[in-house]
Write a protein that holds these residues in place. Structure first.
Motif, PDB file in Angstrom:
ATOM      1  N   ASP A 127       0.835  -1.208   0.000  1.00  0.00           N
ATOM      2  CA  ASP A 127       0.000   0.000   0.000  1.00  0.00           C
ATOM      3  C   ASP A 127       0.869   1.257   0.000  1.00  0.00           C
ATOM      4  N   MET A 128       1.967   1.206   0.755  1.00  0.00           N
ATOM      5  CA  MET A 128       2.878   2.355   0.786  1.00  0.00           C
ATOM      6  C   MET A 128       3.469   2.606  -0.598  1.00  0.00           C
ATOM      7  N   ARG A 129       3.829   1.534  -1.288  1.00  0.00           N
ATOM      8  CA  ARG A 129       4.392   1.692  -2.633  1.00  0.00           C
ATOM      9  C   ARG A 129       3.354   2.292  -3.588  1.00  0.00           C
ATOM     10  N   LYS A 130       2.113   1.841  -3.461  1.00  0.00           N
ATOM     11  CA  LYS A 130       1.050   2.389  -4.303  1.00  0.00           C
ATOM     12  C   LYS A 130       0.853   3.882  -4.027  1.00  0.00           C
ATOM     13  N   GLY A 131       1.139   4.280  -2.811  1.00  0.00           N
ATOM     14  CA  GLY A 131       1.017   5.686  -2.446  1.00  0.00           C
ATOM     15  C   GLY A 131       2.211   6.520  -2.860  1.00  0.00           C
ATOM     16  N   GLY A 132       3.169   5.891  -3.530  1.00  0.00           N
ATOM     17  CA  GLY A 132       4.307   6.633  -4.055  1.00  0.00           C
ATOM     18  C   GLY A 132       5.559   6.604  -3.193  1.00  0.00           C
ATOM     19  N   ARG A 133       5.523   5.858  -2.090  1.00  0.00           N
ATOM     20  CA  ARG A 133       6.701   5.795  -1.226  1.00  0.00           C
ATOM     21  C   ARG A 133       7.684   4.755  -1.744  1.00  0.00           C
ATOM     22  N   GLU A 134       8.958   5.040  -1.559  1.00  0.00           N
ATOM     23  CA  GLU A 134      10.005   4.095  -1.970  1.00  0.00           C
ATOM     24  C   GLU A 134      10.235   3.106  -0.829  1.00  0.00           C
ATOM     25  N   VAL A 135       9.769   1.892  -1.031  1.00  0.00           N
ATOM     26  CA  VAL A 135       9.835   0.878   0.022  1.00  0.00           C
ATOM     27  C   VAL A 135      10.458  -0.389  -0.553  1.00  0.00           C
ATOM     28  N   PRO A 136      11.545  -0.888   0.023  1.00  0.00           N
ATOM     29  CA  PRO A 136      12.190  -2.099  -0.509  1.00  0.00           C
ATOM     30  C   PRO A 136      11.375  -3.358  -0.218  1.00  0.00           C
ATOM     31  N   TYR A 137      11.568  -4.369  -1.049  1.00  0.00           N
ATOM     32  CA  TYR A 137      10.956  -5.677  -0.826  1.00  0.00           C
ATOM     33  C   TYR A 137      11.843  -6.478   0.135  1.00  0.00           C
ATOM     34  N   PHE A 138      11.280  -7.545   0.676  1.00  0.00           N
ATOM     35  CA  PHE A 138      12.059  -8.398   1.585  1.00  0.00           C
ATOM     36  C   PHE A 138      11.721  -9.854   1.352  1.00  0.00           C
ATOM     37  N   ARG A 139      12.631 -10.714   1.768  1.00  0.00           N
ATOM     38  CA  ARG A 139      12.372 -12.152   1.851  1.00  0.00           C
ATOM     39  C   ARG A 139      12.652 -12.563   3.286  1.00  0.00           C
ATOM     40  N   THR A 140      12.125 -13.696   3.683  1.00  0.00           N
ATOM     41  CA  THR A 140      12.192 -14.068   5.098  1.00  0.00           C
ATOM     42  C   THR A 140      12.922 -15.386   5.313  1.00  0.00           C
ATOM     43  N   PHE A 141      13.354 -15.582   6.532  1.00  0.00           N
ATOM     44  CA  PHE A 141      13.909 -16.868   6.970  1.00  0.00           C
ATOM     45  C   PHE A 141      13.720 -16.972   8.473  1.00  0.00           C
ATOM     46  N   ASN A 142      13.520 -18.190   8.958  1.00  0.00           N
ATOM     47  CA  ASN A 142      13.427 -18.414  10.400  1.00  0.00           C
ATOM     48  C   ASN A 142      14.825 -18.430  10.993  1.00  0.00           C
ATOM     49  N   GLN A 143      14.945 -17.948  12.219  1.00  0.00           N
ATOM     50  CA  GLN A 143      16.237 -17.949  12.897  1.00  0.00           C
ATOM     51  C   GLN A 143      16.004 -18.184  14.383  1.00  0.00           C
ATOM     52  N   GLY A 144      17.083 -18.270  15.131  1.00  0.00           N
ATOM     53  CA  GLY A 144      16.972 -18.420  16.569  1.00  0.00           C
ATOM     54  C   GLY A 144      16.561 -19.813  17.013  1.00  0.00           C
ATOM     55  N   SER A 145      16.075 -19.906  18.251  1.00  0.00           N
ATOM     56  CA  SER A 145      15.803 -21.203  18.867  1.00  0.00           C
ATOM     57  C   SER A 145      14.693 -21.965  18.155  1.00  0.00           C
ATOM     58  N   TYR A 146      13.731 -21.251  17.572  1.00  0.00           N
ATOM     59  CA  TYR A 146      12.655 -21.922  16.828  1.00  0.00           C
ATOM     60  C   TYR A 146      13.247 -22.759  15.706  1.00  0.00           C
ATOM     61  N   GLU A 147      14.147 -22.174  14.942  1.00  0.00           N
ATOM     62  CA  GLU A 147      14.738 -22.861  13.802  1.00  0.00           C
ATOM     63  C   GLU A 147      15.748 -23.927  14.241  1.00  0.00           C
ATOM     64  N   MET A 148      16.435 -23.680  15.357  1.00  0.00           N
ATOM     65  CA  MET A 148      17.462 -24.608  15.823  1.00  0.00           C
ATOM     66  C   MET A 148      16.890 -25.806  16.570  1.00  0.00           C
ATOM     67  N   GLY A 149      15.637 -25.720  16.999  1.00  0.00           N
ATOM     68  CA  GLY A 149      15.045 -26.805  17.775  1.00  0.00           C
ATOM     69  C   GLY A 149      15.407 -26.751  19.244  1.00  0.00           C
ATOM     70  N   THR A 150      15.860 -25.583  19.723  1.00  0.00           N
ATOM     71  CA  THR A 150      16.264 -25.446  21.129  1.00  0.00           C
ATOM     72  C   THR A 150      15.280 -24.611  21.930  1.00  0.00           C
ATOM     73  N   GLY A 151      14.128 -24.283  21.347  1.00  0.00           N
ATOM     74  CA  GLY A 151      13.171 -23.412  22.020  1.00  0.00           C
ATOM     75  C   GLY A 151      12.440 -24.113  23.147  1.00  0.00           C
ATOM     76  N   ILE A 152      12.157 -23.354  24.204  1.00  0.00           N
ATOM     77  CA  ILE A 152      11.357 -23.877  25.308  1.00  0.00           C
ATOM     78  C   ILE A 152      10.210 -22.916  25.588  1.00  0.00           C
ATOM     79  N   ASN A 153       9.211 -23.443  26.244  1.00  0.00           N
ATOM     80  CA  ASN A 153       8.090 -22.638  26.706  1.00  0.00           C
ATOM     81  C   ASN A 153       8.478 -22.080  28.072  1.00  0.00           C
ATOM     82  N   PRO A 154       8.806 -20.787  28.173  1.00  0.00           N
ATOM     83  CA  PRO A 154       9.283 -20.239  29.438  1.00  0.00           C
ATOM     84  C   PRO A 154       8.230 -20.340  30.537  1.00  0.00           C
TER      85      PRO A 154
END
Length: 344
Positions: free
Chosen positions: A43-70
């Protein structure tokens, strides 16, 4: 010596984020956040703002399999936003984080917060904060060159120049390093021991401020010092684990690696500290934000944990052994006081 391996595994079952439980909820919220972010930026781009695109990746304990429920229930998922833009386009790295914050403003009742190293979207259950999605914002040296050299945007809204920066980072490399430490049965024990250490941390430390050792520090220390403790029967192929012994060995190695190094509080003097450097770029000490006093407390608590694990090894009664463990790992190590505690 009492065998409490079964109870240690049950403790792991109680604290870990399961793929079809909390992890599934987090993944659903992650996807909703990313969908909203993409739509708002479009929507910002349609409004004329210069906004870069992004791609995503999981990181941290979720991706490593070390996450716990605190213990406080506020579990999280870390997502990297790899923006297709050179960091030179954003002299102030907080400007790119502010863009993400603006796009997600009002997405949840608890709101979105720009923290030093990420943008956090908070969720609540029954009126209380229950989990959150941390979005780490990255730009690169040159978006035309693969693989990209990423830089993490650090700083809060309105941070002064001295408190904001683009920090060289390799989150994917770190995840790969952890994944390559061990394989198969050894990896399963490796991850259980890391989660146990994180469960111990959540019970023994106040999470406000820098007094609690960061989870990534415990994970890297385990990657360097963990030694598997398991036996595979050559005939039946059955694997017998000893997680207590593996955890005790790791904790002892961490204690022995404390050394005299430069004081964080009094430059020019030396104190005992545990230095845990990233195995990937930029190779910095991930425990550097802990003060000298906090580091001393960390060592004292590690020493107490090692001593209790030794006491457990000498204990003949499984119930008494589990009671000792519960004092270190909290109420979720529950079997010792269960009325139907299984002594088999």
């Amino acid at each position: 010596m009492a065998n409490i391996q079964k109870q240690i595994v049950e403790y792991d079952d109680a604290i870990r984020l399961t793929r079809y439980g909390e992890n599934a909820t987090l993944a659903k919220k992650r996807d909703a956040v990313l969908d909203k972010l993409r739509a708002r930026l479009a929507d910002m781009r349609k409004g004329g703002r210069e906004v870069p695109y992004f791609r995503t990746f999981n990181q941290g304990s979720y991706e490593m399999g070390t996450g716990i429920n605190p213990e406080n229930g506020d579990y999280d998922i870390d997502v990297g936003l790899d923006f297709n833009v050179a960091k030179t386009k954003y002299e102030n790295p907080v400007d790119l984080k502010a863009l993400v914050h603006e796009a997600l403003d009002g997405h949840t009742p608890l709101g979105t917060v720009v923290r030093r190293s990420c943008v956090t979207v908070k969720y609540k259950v029954d009126g209380e904060q229950a989990y959150h999605v941390d979005l780490a914002v990255y730009a690169c040296d040159n978006p035309e060159v693969e693989p990209r050299t990423l830089h993490l945007a650090r700083g809060k809204l309105n941070s002064g120049a001295e408190h904001r920066s683009w920090d060289l980072s390799d989150p994917k490399g770190l995840t790969k390093w952890v994944a390559q430490c061990f394989k198969d049965e050894e990896e399963a024990q490796f991850l259980r021991v890391i989660r146990a250490l994180k469960g111990w941390r959540s019970c023994q430390f106040d999470h406000n401020g820098n007094g609690s050792p960061p989870g990534i520090g415990l994970t890297i220390a385990a990657g360097r010092h963990f030694r598997p403790e398991l036996v595979i029967d050559p005939v039946s192929k059955k694997t017998t684990f000893d997680d207590r012994k593996a955890l005790r060995s790791l904790v002892d190695a961490m204690i022995r690696n404390f050394s005299m190094t430069g004081s964080q509080d009094k430059p020019g003097t030396f104190v005992e500290r545990l230095v845990v450097t990233l195995p990937v770029t930029p190779g910095k000490d991930v425990l550097t934000r802990m003060s000298d006093g906090q580091m001393a407390t960390f060592k004292d608590k590690l020493t107490k944990l090692r001593d209790v694990l030794d006491e457990v090894a000498r204990e003949e009664d499984p119930v008494e052994a589990c009671k000792k463990m519960r004092k270190q790992f909290g109420d979720r190590f529950h079997r010792a006081l269960h009325p139907h505690f299984d002594l088999r």
